[in-house]
Design an enzyme around this catalytic site. Structure first.
Site, PDB file in Angstrom:
ATOM      1  N   GLN A 107     -19.229 -21.153 -15.553  1.00  9.76           N
ATOM      2  CA  GLN A 107     -19.678 -21.200 -16.959  1.00  9.76           C
ATOM      3  C   GLN A 107     -20.900 -20.313 -17.182  1.00  9.76           C
ATOM      4  O   GLN A 107     -21.094 -19.778 -18.273  1.00  9.76           O
ATOM      5  CB  GLN A 107     -20.018 -22.644 -17.365  1.00  9.76           C
ATOM      6  CG  GLN A 107     -18.827 -23.571 -17.526  1.00  9.76           C
ATOM      7  CD  GLN A 107     -18.491 -24.305 -16.245  1.00  9.76           C
ATOM      8  OE1 GLN A 107     -18.726 -23.791 -15.144  1.00  9.76           O
ATOM      9  NE2 GLN A 107     -17.924 -25.490 -16.358  1.00  9.76           N
ATOM     10  N   ARG A 149     -15.536 -27.292 -24.153  1.00 11.49           N
ATOM     11  CA  ARG A 149     -16.356 -27.930 -23.120  1.00 11.49           C
ATOM     12  C   ARG A 149     -17.813 -27.980 -23.570  1.00 11.49           C
ATOM     13  O   ARG A 149     -18.182 -27.361 -24.569  1.00 11.49           O
ATOM     14  CB  ARG A 149     -16.218 -27.186 -21.792  1.00 11.49           C
ATOM     15  CG  ARG A 149     -16.497 -25.694 -21.943  1.00 11.49           C
ATOM     16  CD  ARG A 149     -17.139 -25.033 -20.800  1.00 11.49           C
ATOM     17  NE  ARG A 149     -18.466 -25.536 -20.542  1.00 11.49           N
ATOM     18  CZ  ARG A 149     -19.553 -25.219 -21.263  1.00 11.49           C
ATOM     19  NH1 ARG A 149     -19.500 -24.436 -22.320  1.00 11.49           N
ATOM     20  NH2 ARG A 149     -20.740 -25.709 -20.926  1.00 11.49           N
ATOM     21  N   ASP A 200     -25.371 -33.886 -19.757  1.00  7.54           N
ATOM     22  CA  ASP A 200     -24.124 -34.507 -20.218  1.00  7.54           C
ATOM     23  C   ASP A 200     -24.280 -35.999 -20.467  1.00  7.54           C
ATOM     24  O   ASP A 200     -23.536 -36.584 -21.257  1.00  7.54           O
ATOM     25  CB  ASP A 200     -23.007 -34.263 -19.205  1.00  7.54           C
ATOM     26  CG  ASP A 200     -22.556 -32.822 -19.294  1.00  7.54           C
ATOM     27  OD1 ASP A 200     -23.232 -31.948 -18.719  1.00  7.54           O
ATOM     28  OD2 ASP A 200     -21.549 -32.574 -19.980  1.00  7.54           O
TER      29      ASP A 200
HETATM   30  O1  MRU Z   1     -17.916 -29.051 -17.324  1.00  8.70           O
HETATM   31  P1  MRU Z   1     -18.671 -28.533 -18.514  1.00  8.70           P
HETATM   32  O2  MRU Z   1     -18.622 -27.049 -18.618  1.00  8.70           O
HETATM   33  O3  MRU Z   1     -18.257 -29.235 -19.777  1.00  8.70           O
HETATM   34  O4  MRU Z   1     -20.170 -28.936 -18.205  1.00  8.70           O
HETATM   35  C1  MRU Z   1     -21.116 -28.681 -19.193  1.00  8.70           C
HETATM   36  C2  MRU Z   1     -22.501 -28.832 -18.733  1.00  8.70           C
HETATM   37  O5  MRU Z   1     -22.791 -29.363 -17.685  1.00  8.70           O
HETATM   38  C3  MRU Z   1     -23.546 -28.380 -19.704  1.00  8.70           C
HETATM   39  O6  MRU Z   1     -24.664 -27.939 -19.009  1.00  8.70           O
HETATM   40  C4  MRU Z   1     -23.920 -29.561 -20.567  1.00  8.70           C
HETATM   41  O7  MRU Z   1     -22.810 -30.063 -21.237  1.00  8.70           O
HETATM   42  C5  MRU Z   1     -25.001 -29.212 -21.464  1.00  8.70           C
HETATM   43  S1  MRU Z   1     -24.457 -29.209 -23.076  1.00  8.70           S
HETATM   44  C6  MRU Z   1     -25.277 -28.438 -24.204  1.00  8.70           C
END
Ligand code: MRU
Length: 364
Positions: A196, A46, A237
């Protein structure tokens, strides 16, 4: 010490299983594209740049045993694998960006042999990984200039090594500040529903020897009111051409609070996270995920099993709430539209890539 999140190893994609952290450091060797699709969907892999890398390596995985001899046929297979992987998660543009890059390379070389394209694709995937490592270190150096000795910093979700090839975007900035000898304290939002912040960011920061305090998402306002947060650093993202930035759900809450309390709010993201085909954040596709992620924590139900749930995985922070965006090139301040305008003059390759990357091409 950076975590190596994802790489190619012995004909397979090796990645750290982020759903097992922080309790278990477990690596998975993934040998087929369907399994990799599931890994991205279920967040074993992720974070925007990391899923871009997964996509690029996934293309290599998907065509490596192809019996095709002609480049044209292999290029069609690349399109199919890339199209399939693109359906795993819609918001982080790094995934479609990397897949588009792989598809463009195969198409451009389709007059040659399939064997040659295979070699080129493998090289390209490794290049994407190397570029990410370099970009993260550059962002870290630019961003660390914004941090003073003694700062208390808040971060949301995980924008660390785990979300990239190995170093991180927002957390990379904090690692660099620490390396420069600045004494920093970091508050990590736990980041419901999938935690996370609690599981990954707290683990990464503590591993780096950074003074880390975990808070529930709803505690940030009270810390800000007590003047216990000096700065906020988050990842992204997908960033629209006007600077509106999609990031993990709850980022927008933090940005609104920051504005009210007059605390600088920084977004750290590589240029591969910008989507210049999208004018404002309103057009960023937002992934909605299974309601059980909200009804339960760590597999244990905490709510009535049939209660209705709203579970968008991301929200959009309007550009007006963002103090600056840190990229590998430099730190940009408003108006962010200059980032789109100041890109290098388009090359033949970048025009092709942009065409392939247009919303129409993406939906094919
Ligand atoms: O759903 P996820 O855990 O993939 O979401 C990730 C995020 O929102 C992060 O903050 C984002 O990808 C920043 S990446 C360095």
């Amino acid at each position: 010490m950076p975590v190596e999140t994802i790489r190619w190893k012995n004909g397979k994609v090796r990645y750290i299983d982020q759903t097992a952290l922080p309790h278990k450091v477990k690596f998975i060797d993934c040998g087929n594209v369907k399994r990799l699709w599931r890994a991205i969907k279920t967040l074993e892999v992720r974070g925007a740049p990391a899923i871009g890398i997964a996509g690029a390596l996934g293309v290599v995985l998907g065509i490596k045993d192809s019996k095709s001899v002609s480049g044209k046929k292999l290029s069609r297979e690349v399109d199919k694998v890339a199209g399939y992987l693109a359906t795993s998660r819609p918001t982080a543009v790094n995934l479609s960006w990397a897949l588009t890059r792989m598809r463009a390379l195969a198409r451009e070389n389709s007059s040659g042999s399939a064997a040659r394209i295979k070699k080129l694709l493998f090289k390209e995937a490794r290049k994407i990984i190397a570029e990410d490592k370099e970009a993260c270190r550059r962002m870290a150096r630019h961003g660390a200039r914004l941090i003073k000795d003694g700062d208390a910093i808040l971060t949301h979700c995980n924008a660390g090594g785990l979300a990239t090839a190995d170093y991180g975007t927002a957390l990379g900035v904090l690692f660099e500040a620490k390396k420069q000898g600045k004494r920093i304290r970091v508050y990590a939002d736990e980041t419901r529903p999938l935690l996370q912040g609690a599981r990954l960011t707290a683990w990464e920061l503590m591993r780096a020897g950074i003074d880390t305090t975990l808070i529930c998402d709803n505690m940030a306002a009270s810390l800000m009111a007590k003047r216990r947060i000096d700065k906020i650093f988050v990842g992204a993202d997908r960033i629209a051409a006007n600077g509106d930035a999609a990031n993990k759900i709850g980022t927008y809450n933090v940005a609104v609070l920051a504005k009210y309390h007059r605390i600088p709010f920084y977004v750290v993201a590589p240029l591969s996270t910008f989507d210049f085909n999208i004018v404002t954040g309103k057009d960023i596709p937002i992934e909605e995920r299974d309601g059980d992620e909200v009804r339960s924590i760590g597999g244990k139900f905490i709510a009535p099993k049939r209660v209705k749930v709203y579970n968008p995985a991301f929200d959009v922070t309007p550009n007006g709430l963002i103090t600056a965006i840190v990229t590998e090139k430099r730190v940009y301040r408003k108006p962010y539209s200059v980032i789109a305008r100041r890109r290098e003059a388009p090359t033949k390759q970048s025009i092709k890539t942009r065409l392939l990357h247009s919303p129409a091409a993406r939906s094919q």
